[in-house]
Design a protein around this motif. Structure first.
Motif, PDB file in Angstrom:
ATOM      1  N   SER A 468      19.875  -4.712   7.783  1.00  0.00           N
ATOM      2  CA  SER A 468      18.767  -5.834   7.590  1.00  0.00           C
ATOM      3  C   SER A 468      18.955  -6.999   8.418  1.00  0.00           C
ATOM      4  CB  SER A 468      18.245  -5.861   6.175  1.00  0.00           C
ATOM      5  OG  SER A 468      18.147  -4.737   5.254  1.00  0.00           O
ATOM      6  N   GLN A 469      17.856  -7.757   8.881  1.00  0.00           N
ATOM      7  CA  GLN A 469      17.967  -9.012   9.367  1.00  0.00           C
ATOM      8  C   GLN A 469      17.269  -9.695   8.839  1.00  0.00           C
ATOM      9  OE1 GLN A 469      17.080  -7.643  13.434  1.00  0.00           O
ATOM     10  NE2 GLN A 469      15.047  -8.317  13.460  1.00  0.00           N
ATOM     11  N   GLN A 490       8.315  -3.874  -8.349  1.00  0.00           N
ATOM     12  CA  GLN A 490       9.124  -2.941  -7.680  1.00  0.00           C
ATOM     13  C   GLN A 490       9.890  -3.625  -6.561  1.00  0.00           C
ATOM     14  OE1 GLN A 490       8.741   0.109  -8.622  1.00  0.00           O
ATOM     15  NE2 GLN A 490       7.048  -0.121 -10.010  1.00  0.00           N
ATOM     16  N   THR A 491      10.561  -4.550  -6.836  1.00  0.00           N
ATOM     17  CA  THR A 491      11.434  -5.312  -5.817  1.00  0.00           C
ATOM     18  C   THR A 491      12.476  -4.306  -5.388  1.00  0.00           C
ATOM     19  OG1 THR A 491      10.672  -7.447  -6.863  1.00  0.00           O
ATOM     20  CG2 THR A 491      12.952  -7.460  -5.453  1.00  0.00           C
ATOM     21  N   GLY A 492      13.019  -3.278  -6.479  1.00  0.00           N
ATOM     22  CA  GLY A 492      14.100  -2.544  -6.144  1.00  0.00           C
ATOM     23  C   GLY A 492      14.035  -1.624  -5.216  1.00  0.00           C
ATOM     24  N   ILE A 493      12.618  -1.092  -5.093  1.00  0.00           N
ATOM     25  CA  ILE A 493      12.272  -0.155  -4.059  1.00  0.00           C
ATOM     26  C   ILE A 493      12.365  -0.849  -2.625  1.00  0.00           C
ATOM     27  CG2 ILE A 493      10.225   1.141  -3.066  1.00  0.00           C
ATOM     28  CD1 ILE A 493       9.451   1.601  -6.054  1.00  0.00           C
ATOM     29  N   PHE A 494      11.947  -2.084  -2.556  1.00  0.00           N
ATOM     30  CA  PHE A 494      11.810  -2.710  -1.150  1.00  0.00           C
ATOM     31  C   PHE A 494      13.179  -2.848  -0.754  1.00  0.00           C
ATOM     32  CE2 PHE A 494       7.508  -3.471  -2.617  1.00  0.00           C
ATOM     33  CZ  PHE A 494       6.877  -2.862  -1.544  1.00  0.00           C
ATOM     34  N   THR A 495      14.135  -3.672  -1.680  1.00  0.00           N
ATOM     35  CA  THR A 495      15.497  -4.050  -1.351  1.00  0.00           C
ATOM     36  C   THR A 495      16.266  -2.829  -1.002  1.00  0.00           C
ATOM     37  OG1 THR A 495      15.349  -5.829  -2.982  1.00  0.00           O
ATOM     38  CG2 THR A 495      17.531  -4.923  -2.240  1.00  0.00           C
ATOM     39  N   GLU A 496      16.215  -1.594  -1.643  1.00  0.00           N
ATOM     40  CA  GLU A 496      16.876  -0.458  -1.053  1.00  0.00           C
ATOM     41  C   GLU A 496      16.605   0.078   0.129  1.00  0.00           C
ATOM     42  OE1 GLU A 496      16.956   4.419  -2.265  1.00  0.00           O
ATOM     43  OE2 GLU A 496      15.772   2.942  -3.545  1.00  0.00           O
ATOM     44  N   LEU A 497      15.493  -0.349   0.757  1.00  0.00           N
ATOM     45  CA  LEU A 497      15.033   0.092   2.182  1.00  0.00           C
ATOM     46  C   LEU A 497      15.131  -1.117   2.925  1.00  0.00           C
ATOM     47  CD1 LEU A 497      12.104   2.312   1.156  1.00  0.00           C
ATOM     48  CD2 LEU A 497      14.478   3.238   1.948  1.00  0.00           C
ATOM     49  N   GLY A 498      15.712  -2.201   2.779  1.00  0.00           N
ATOM     50  CA  GLY A 498      16.221  -3.227   3.636  1.00  0.00           C
ATOM     51  C   GLY A 498      15.034  -4.292   3.764  1.00  0.00           C
ATOM     52  N   PRO A 506      -0.013 -16.615  -6.704  1.00  0.00           N
ATOM     53  CA  PRO A 506      -0.482 -15.789  -7.482  1.00  0.00           C
ATOM     54  C   PRO A 506      -1.110 -14.475  -6.763  1.00  0.00           C
ATOM     55  CG  PRO A 506      -1.409 -17.855  -8.170  1.00  0.00           C
ATOM     56  CD  PRO A 506      -0.490 -18.137  -7.009  1.00  0.00           C
ATOM     57  N   GLU A 507      -1.461 -15.027  -5.483  1.00  0.00           N
ATOM     58  CA  GLU A 507      -1.970 -13.965  -4.625  1.00  0.00           C
ATOM     59  C   GLU A 507      -1.353 -13.830  -3.103  1.00  0.00           C
ATOM     60  OE1 GLU A 507      -6.020 -14.446  -4.537  1.00  0.00           O
ATOM     61  OE2 GLU A 507      -6.412 -13.754  -6.676  1.00  0.00           O
ATOM     62  N   SER A 508       0.030 -14.331  -3.136  1.00  0.00           N
ATOM     63  CA  SER A 508       0.501 -14.202  -1.887  1.00  0.00           C
ATOM     64  C   SER A 508       1.816 -13.876  -1.960  1.00  0.00           C
ATOM     65  CB  SER A 508       0.577 -15.544  -1.100  1.00  0.00           C
ATOM     66  OG  SER A 508       1.035 -16.750  -2.015  1.00  0.00           O
ATOM     67  N   LEU A 509       2.518 -13.357  -0.840  1.00  0.00           N
ATOM     68  CA  LEU A 509       3.960 -12.811  -0.763  1.00  0.00           C
ATOM     69  C   LEU A 509       4.736 -13.456   0.651  1.00  0.00           C
ATOM     70  CD1 LEU A 509       4.023  -9.194  -1.707  1.00  0.00           C
ATOM     71  CD2 LEU A 509       4.844 -11.056  -3.345  1.00  0.00           C
ATOM     72  N   ARG A 510       5.923 -13.622   0.548  1.00  0.00           N
ATOM     73  CA  ARG A 510       6.526 -13.991   1.929  1.00  0.00           C
ATOM     74  C   ARG A 510       7.517 -12.714   2.099  1.00  0.00           C
ATOM     75  NH1 ARG A 510       6.847 -19.521   0.473  1.00  0.00           N
ATOM     76  NH2 ARG A 510       8.473 -19.021  -0.864  1.00  0.00           N
ATOM     77  N   ILE A 511       7.480 -12.228   3.383  1.00  0.00           N
ATOM     78  CA  ILE A 511       8.582 -11.254   3.880  1.00  0.00           C
ATOM     79  C   ILE A 511       9.691 -11.895   4.410  1.00  0.00           C
ATOM     80  CG2 ILE A 511       8.923  -9.191   5.157  1.00  0.00           C
ATOM     81  CD1 ILE A 511       5.961  -8.527   4.986  1.00  0.00           C
ATOM     82  N   ARG A 512      10.879 -12.128   3.796  1.00  0.00           N
ATOM     83  CA  ARG A 512      11.947 -12.669   4.388  1.00  0.00           C
ATOM     84  C   ARG A 512      12.991 -12.017   5.381  1.00  0.00           C
ATOM     85  NH1 ARG A 512      12.519 -17.942   2.781  1.00  0.00           N
ATOM     86  NH2 ARG A 512      11.185 -18.638   0.941  1.00  0.00           N
ATOM     87  N   GLN A 513      12.966 -10.509   5.043  1.00  0.00           N
ATOM     88  CA  GLN A 513      14.002  -9.979   5.637  1.00  0.00           C
ATOM     89  C   GLN A 513      13.359  -8.481   5.827  1.00  0.00           C
ATOM     90  OE1 GLN A 513      18.069 -10.514   4.521  1.00  0.00           O
ATOM     91  NE2 GLN A 513      18.074  -8.280   3.885  1.00  0.00           N
ATOM     92  N   VAL A 516      16.720  -3.512  10.530  1.00  0.00           N
ATOM     93  CA  VAL A 516      17.285  -3.737  11.874  1.00  0.00           C
ATOM     94  C   VAL A 516      16.159  -2.492  12.414  1.00  0.00           C
ATOM     95  CG1 VAL A 516      18.861  -3.552  13.453  1.00  0.00           C
ATOM     96  CG2 VAL A 516      19.407  -4.739  11.551  1.00  0.00           C
ATOM     97  N   VAL A 517      16.404  -1.396  12.072  1.00  0.00           N
ATOM     98  CA  VAL A 517      15.509  -0.281  13.023  1.00  0.00           C
ATOM     99  C   VAL A 517      14.009  -0.618  12.956  1.00  0.00           C
ATOM    100  CG1 VAL A 517      17.377   1.375  12.709  1.00  0.00           C
ATOM    101  CG2 VAL A 517      15.365   1.213  10.822  1.00  0.00           C
ATOM    102  N   LEU A 518      13.368  -1.570  11.994  1.00  0.00           N
ATOM    103  CA  LEU A 518      11.984  -1.717  11.977  1.00  0.00           C
ATOM    104  C   LEU A 518      11.657  -3.091  12.624  1.00  0.00           C
ATOM    105  CD1 LEU A 518      11.070  -0.315   8.761  1.00  0.00           C
ATOM    106  CD2 LEU A 518      11.274   0.803  10.697  1.00  0.00           C
ATOM    107  N   ALA A 519      12.552  -3.758  13.471  1.00  0.00           N
ATOM    108  CA  ALA A 519      12.519  -4.960  13.978  1.00  0.00           C
ATOM    109  C   ALA A 519      11.080  -5.085  14.794  1.00  0.00           C
ATOM    110  CB  ALA A 519      13.435  -5.305  15.069  1.00  0.00           C
ATOM    111  N   ARG A 520      10.646  -3.880  15.530  1.00  0.00           N
ATOM    112  CA  ARG A 520       9.386  -4.258  16.108  1.00  0.00           C
ATOM    113  C   ARG A 520       8.314  -3.412  15.266  1.00  0.00           C
ATOM    114  NH1 ARG A 520      10.378  -1.324  21.778  1.00  0.00           N
ATOM    115  NH2 ARG A 520       8.393  -2.377  22.177  1.00  0.00           N
TER     116      ARG A 520
END
Length: 610
Positions: A468-469, A490-498, A506-513, A516-520
């Motif tokens: 992951s990057q 379901q954090t574990g599902i996302f973590t497992e896949l990078g 309450p109604e917002s998220l941040r994607i931090r990482q 690598v293969v999904l960089a685009r």
């Protein structure tokens, strides 16, 4: 002044109920056949006239109806199948509401003749319990129900019926589904005094496949694989068509839950996901599958026609179906022609191969040139390294090639011939011609090598940690509170896949990482789609599918191209790899990688022996 509230007459109540249960003659046949099966019948005869509008007669050899219950059978919500709430939560019968007979009787001229063991036969006629007339009648063990002049007293409904041929086609489809769901029952269908279908009871796999062939066609059986998968007190078994037998529409999909035919979006999604890696775009899989589970785990009372069900543990069922079918498709490899096992190669062959096979790293080193230039700003250095690693595919993992010497290729000198045989030539720089024990195999070398490379990349990625990057600028996304809560759970599902997500409101998220293969890739849309799947089906393969899509592109660029000249040992090495690689019958886009022509078929081309 508004009308006063009053109780509707029983006849009107039954006719309203009939609107939910009886849409056309096929609906009547479905309800009556389910009653026959619930009665333990092993033989059912169906006689139809004028598409079912004039006559529907169903005769069975079931346990019959008691004389005292014949009139009661025409009363709404009268049934022998449900006694209390616990029975309702553990439904094992196909029918259970007690609405079918009174509803059908209210819109037709219906009679029921029945006889139980050690009893006389009796007949009842009427539209409800109050008007029912019971009289003695000669009859064999079991029950016969006659429905004449359907919708004779509801002309508005009769006007919506189609032509006789159309109505009979719908009715025949219902009978086919019943024939598939209960192999042990003999079923015959006649239309206008002519026998249309007659299925004998099938009690072994061969006879079951004969019945399936009569319903789905010989081509389905010839290009299908029997599967059986059990886990978590669930059992899935039946026949799944190979991807080469895909359909332009979803017209050959039979799925039964505890013997009941159903249509369910969760099931459809799980099957579609399992086929995704091998099915050509826009095509649909074909299957005849049976799911058995505790009746308490499924609610069959979700729809008046009982076609739809509700699984109490939808995520468990979805994952079970996906894993079972995915595994069954992965296990489909070139069938052994002599030995019966695709992986079995004689010791003599292994000895020959160990001496003659040379590493392909040298001979296929030019493959990497076909991947095309890769720009650093479009894909990470790590991905570039993966492309190079898999493009320079070596034969250290490819078991044995046969030497080009004709004398050593003589099958008489070998104990066994591998499923895909031995290469003898390359055709137009595209296809490998291989001689097998039964005839000839033609292999699309690029498509085959693409699948082999792709499967190895997937396997290696699953065994190691997914790289992951971190994002220089986290991606903020707005969504509903329900979706945000689900992402947090379901954090574990996302973590497992990078992926690394955190809650920013309450109604917002941040994607931090991200991987690598999904960089685009469009990370925000991907996360939204995953959450949508989790809400609808309890699971999601969106991220993994997106990763596989990238790997598939890498494998395509890293595979041997057309007009690449291969030596006999290189071609045989590719054949041996195909025999041990999952899903090697199709490339990453769902196209077939090989086809076989039997010696008998080739002889017919040239009229040998005629």
């Amino acid at each position: 002044m508004s009308s006063r509230i009053q109780q509707m007459p029983n006849q009107l109540i039954n006719q309203i109920a009939a609107g939910e249960v009886v849409e056309r003659p096929a609906s009547v046949v479905k309800e009556l056949l389910e009653n026959s099966l619930d009665a333990g019948s092993t033989k059912i005869e169906i006689d139809i006239e004028q598409g079912g509008t004039k006559l529907i007669r169903i005769r069975d050899n079931g346990q019959g109806i008691h004389k005292e219950d014949l009139a009661l059978a025409l009363s709404r919500h009268a049934t022998s199948k449900i006694r209390n709430l616990d029975d309702l939560e553990h439904i094992k019968s196909l029918g259970f509401r007690g609405e079918a007979l009174p509803s059908i009787a209210s819109i037709s001229r219906m009679s029921i003749t029945s006889r139980q063991v050690n009893s006389d036969g009796f007949k009842v006629q009427g539209q409800d319990e109050q008007s029912a007339e019971v009289s003695p009648a000669a009859h064999n063990f079991g029950t016969t129900i006659e429905v004449r002049d359907l919708f004779y007293n509801v002309p508005a409904r009769r006007k919506f019926l189609r032509t006789e041929k159309t109505e009979f086609n719908h009715l025949e489809d219902v009978v086919k589904r019943i024939a598939l769901s209960h192999f042990n029952v003999e079923v015959s269908l006649s239309h206008n005094q002519r026998v249309i279908k007659h299925w004998r009871a099938a009690n072994d796999q061969k006879s079951m496949e004969q019945r399936i062939a009569e319903v789905c066609g010989n081509a389905f059986i010839e290009q299908s694989q029997y599967m059986c998968f059990e886990a978590a007190n669930l059992k899935l078994h039946g026949w799944i068509a190979l991807p080469s037998f895909s359909r332009s529409q979803a017209d050959m999909q039979y799925f039964f839950v505890n013997g009941r035919i159903i249509r369910d979006k969760l099931v459809t999604h799980a099957v579609r996901q399992a086929y995704q890696d091998v099915l050509y775009h826009g095509r649909h899989p074909a299957y005849v599958l049976f799911l058995q589970l505790d009746p308490a785990m499924v609610d069959v009372n979700a729809h008046p026609t009982k076609h739809e069900v509700r699984f109490r543990e939808g995520r468990l069922v979805h994952d079970f179906l996906f894993r079972g079918i995915h595994k069954a498709l992965a296990d489909v490899r070139p069938e052994a022609i002599n030995s019966g096992e695709p992986d079995s190669v004689s010791s003599e062959l292994n000895n020959v191969n160990s001496v003659m096979t040379q590493p392909l790293q040298t001979s296929l080193s030019g493959i990497s040139n076909y991947g095309g230039p890769t720009r650093q700003n479009s894909m990470s250095l790590e991905v570039n390294e993966q492309i190079r690693a898999y493009a320079n595919l070596s034969s250290s993992n490819m078991s044995g090639a046969l030497p080009a010497n004709d004398s050593q290729q003589n099958s008489d000198e070998l104990n066994e011939i591998p499923p895909l045989g031995f290469a003898i030539a390359q055709l137009h720089g595209i296809y490998i011609l291989s001689q097998t024990a039964n005839g000839m195999v033609i292999v699309d070398m690029h498509a085959a090598h693409e699948r082999i490379t792709y499967e190895r990349m997937k396997q290696d990625m699953q065994q190691g940690e997914l790289a992951s990057q971190p994002l220089l600028v986290p991606i903020s996304m707005s969504l509903s509170e329900k979706e945000a809560n689900l992402a947090e759970e379901q954090t574990g599902i996302f973590t497992e896949l990078g992926f690394e997500l955190d809650r920013s409101g309450p109604e917002s998220l941040r994607i931090r990482q991200i991987p690598v293969v999904l960089a685009r890739a469009d990370a925000e849309s991907l996360v939204r789609d995953v959450l949508s799947d989790l809400l609808s089906y309890g699971s999601s393969e969106r991220i993994r599918n997106e990763i596989n899509h990238v790997l598939g592109t890498m494998a395509c660029h890293g595979s041997v191209r057309a007009n690449r000249s291969l030596t006999i040992p290189e071609m045989n090495a590719l054949l041996r790899d195909m025999e041990t690689t999952e899903r090697s019958g199709q490339c990453n886009h769902g196209r077939p990688t090989w086809t076989e022509f039997s010696l008998d078929a080739i002889d017919k081309w040239f009229m040998r022996g005629q």
